[in-house]
Design a protein around this motif. Structure first.
Motif, short mmCIF file in Angstrom:
data_model
loop_
_atom_site.label_atom_id
_atom_site.label_comp_id
_atom_site.label_asym_id
_atom_site.label_seq_id
_atom_site.Cartn_x
_atom_site.Cartn_y
_atom_site.Cartn_z
N ALA A 1 40.02 -60.50 9.18
CA ALA A 1 41.19 -61.12 8.55
C ALA A 1 40.93 -61.37 7.08
O ALA A 1 41.79 -61.11 6.23
CB ALA A 1 41.55 -62.43 9.27
N ALA A 2 39.73 -61.83 6.75
CA ALA A 2 39.41 -62.12 5.35
C ALA A 2 39.45 -60.84 4.51
O ALA A 2 39.98 -60.84 3.39
CB ALA A 2 38.03 -62.77 5.25
N PRO B 1 49.65 -49.55 11.56
CA PRO B 1 50.69 -49.37 10.54
C PRO B 1 51.61 -50.60 10.45
O PRO B 1 51.96 -51.19 11.47
CB PRO B 1 51.47 -48.15 11.04
N TYR B 2 51.97 -50.97 9.24
CA TYR B 2 52.93 -52.06 9.02
C TYR B 2 54.33 -51.48 8.96
O TYR B 2 54.48 -50.33 8.60
CB TYR B 2 52.64 -52.75 7.68
N PRO B 3 55.36 -52.25 9.28
CA PRO B 3 55.29 -53.58 9.89
C PRO B 3 55.01 -53.46 11.38
O PRO B 3 55.50 -52.54 12.03
CB PRO B 3 56.70 -54.13 9.66
N PHE B 4 54.20 -54.39 11.92
CA PHE B 4 53.99 -54.35 13.37
C PHE B 4 54.34 -55.68 14.01
O PHE B 4 54.50 -56.70 13.33
CB PHE B 4 52.57 -53.89 13.70
N LEU B 5 54.49 -55.64 15.33
CA LEU B 5 54.74 -56.85 16.10
C LEU B 5 53.45 -57.21 16.83
O LEU B 5 52.82 -56.32 17.41
CB LEU B 5 55.85 -56.60 17.12
N ASP C 1 53.02 -57.46 6.32
CA ASP C 1 51.76 -56.97 5.76
C ASP C 1 50.74 -58.07 5.98
O ASP C 1 51.07 -59.11 6.54
CB ASP C 1 51.89 -56.56 4.28
N ALA C 2 49.50 -57.86 5.50
CA ALA C 2 48.42 -58.78 5.86
C ALA C 2 48.69 -60.22 5.45
O ALA C 2 48.19 -61.16 6.09
CB ALA C 2 47.12 -58.30 5.23
N ALA C 3 49.49 -60.42 4.43
CA ALA C 3 49.70 -61.78 3.95
C ALA C 3 51.11 -62.31 4.23
O ALA C 3 51.46 -63.39 3.79
CB ALA C 3 49.39 -61.85 2.45
#
Ligand code: KG4
Ligand code: ZN
Length: 344
Positions: A309-310, A128-132, A148-150
């Motif tokens: 990641a992509a 889950p976002y946001p994460f550390l 988030d991812a970006a």
């Protein structure tokens, strides 16, 4: 979304096929330890040549293992930095050629972002976002805030040695082989972590930075001293490891005191460390924060994490196969398409 991942930033020649940034259909890695062992560290020239010799077969093996042909893929993901230039260019050239020839989208991935997205592999529940994220590898030690991812931001970093580097150097002082981290981990499991009180780096007020070079030097002086000469190596290893982990946990506590993230992700080679994993499992119970710890094979360098990641970063990492170049000093917070824009 079926992606082929290619990772050659250091000394592992790795390829993988991953579906939807999550399910690993093939994960191939040939490490070159046997070639570098006698030098006590990675020799860049040898690493580049080994990638060249191994990569084509490693790509074929991944396709074969997944039962797929190039034409079944939806894209190619490749690490384009940071890392050793002579190693990176081999993977980048192969990925560009494949993407161009098969007319597939090409995703250019930052190796360190790959480590973070390793947490999503082989799991049904996304982080889950946001994460550390605590990213601890042979070249880097940093705390990353992932909105988030970006959108990621480094909020703490080492001022000198990376945690993995400290492990490797201390392992060498203890006469262990290369790579030292996993060997020190095994030795420490039999030792007493409170046998010796090695120094823990204390940050400036308000800082999440860390330092490990003082600790490594303290171990060296201790081993040269009279009591050090009689010390049991497993106790020295366990005490060193306790000091590293105390520093990491202290910074994580400080970061969570500032902001309650939805989760914590451990990543990078040192995240495979058994003592760190045990401490973080206890930390998770104490704080009721979910901790994602990838299995050891996804903590150390691999290509599945690059494909993951992509898939998660998507268009932000999509590049033209004809313009991509390797970047050994790639900064952390920049995504591939911004970089290509800037180079135009
Ligand atoms: O992420 P990685 O495979 O490569 C880099 O991008 O640097 O990390 C390699 C580092 C090495 O320093 C290695 O000694 C360390 O991770 N490492 C470990 C363990 N497994 C790998 N350190 C401590 N305990 C381990 N079990
Ligand atoms: Zn790595």
């Amino acid at each position: 979304m079926l992606l082929l991942g290619i990772e050659t930033s250091c000394d592992d020649t790795a390829t993988a096929i991953v579906r939807d940034g999550r399910s690993v259909l093939a994960d191939i890695s040939t490490n070159q330890d046997a070639f570098h062992e006698r030098y006590g560290g990675i020799v860049p020239e040898i690493a580049g040549r080994r990638h060249l010799a191994l990569l084509s077969a490693t790509i074929e093996q991944a396709l074969e293992r997944a039962g797929l042909a190039l034409g079944d893929l939806d894209g190619i993901a490749v690490t384009y930095g940071p890392g050793l230039i002579g190693s990176l260019v081999v993977g980048v050239a192969a990925a560009k050629a494949l993407a161009f020839a098969a007319n597939l989208p090409l995703y250019a991935i930052n190796h360190l972002h790959g480590h973070i997205f390793a947490a999503f592999l082989d799991r049904d529940d996304p982080v889950p976002y946001p994460f550390l994220a605590l990213l601890v590898s042979g070249g880097h030690s940093q705390l990353v805030e992932v909105e988030d991812a970006a959108a990621m931001r480094v909020i703490g970093r080492t001022r000198d040695d990376a945690a993995g580097e400290a492990y490797d150097k201390t392992a060498r002082l203890l006469g262990l082989g290369f790579p030292g981290g996993p060997q020190l981990d095994r030795l420490a499991a039999r030792g007493n972590p409170t046998a010796y009180a090695f120094p823990r780096h204390r940050p400036d007020p308000g800082s999440l930075d860390m330092s490990f070079s003082g600790l490594k030097t303290a171990v060296r002086y201790f081993l040269e001293s009279a009591p050090g000469k009689d010390a049991r190596p497993e106790d020295v290893a366990a005490s060193f490891q306790a000091a590293v982990i105390d520093v990491l946990v202290q910074r994580i506590d400080t970061a969570f005191a500032r902001r309650r993230y939805a989760a914590l992700v451990l990543s990078g080679g040192v995240a495979a460390n058994s003592a760190l994993q045990a401490r973080m499992a206890a930390w998770s119970e104490r704080t009721a924060v979910a901790v994602w710890m990838p299995p050891p094979r996804y903590c150390t360098d691999n290509a599945a994490m690059i494909a993951a990641a992509a898939a998660h970063q998507g268009q932000a990492t999509r590049v033209d196969p004809l313009t991509l170049g390797a970047d050994p000093n790639l900064p952390f917070e920049r995504l591939a398409n911004e970089l290509v824009e800037r180079n135009r």
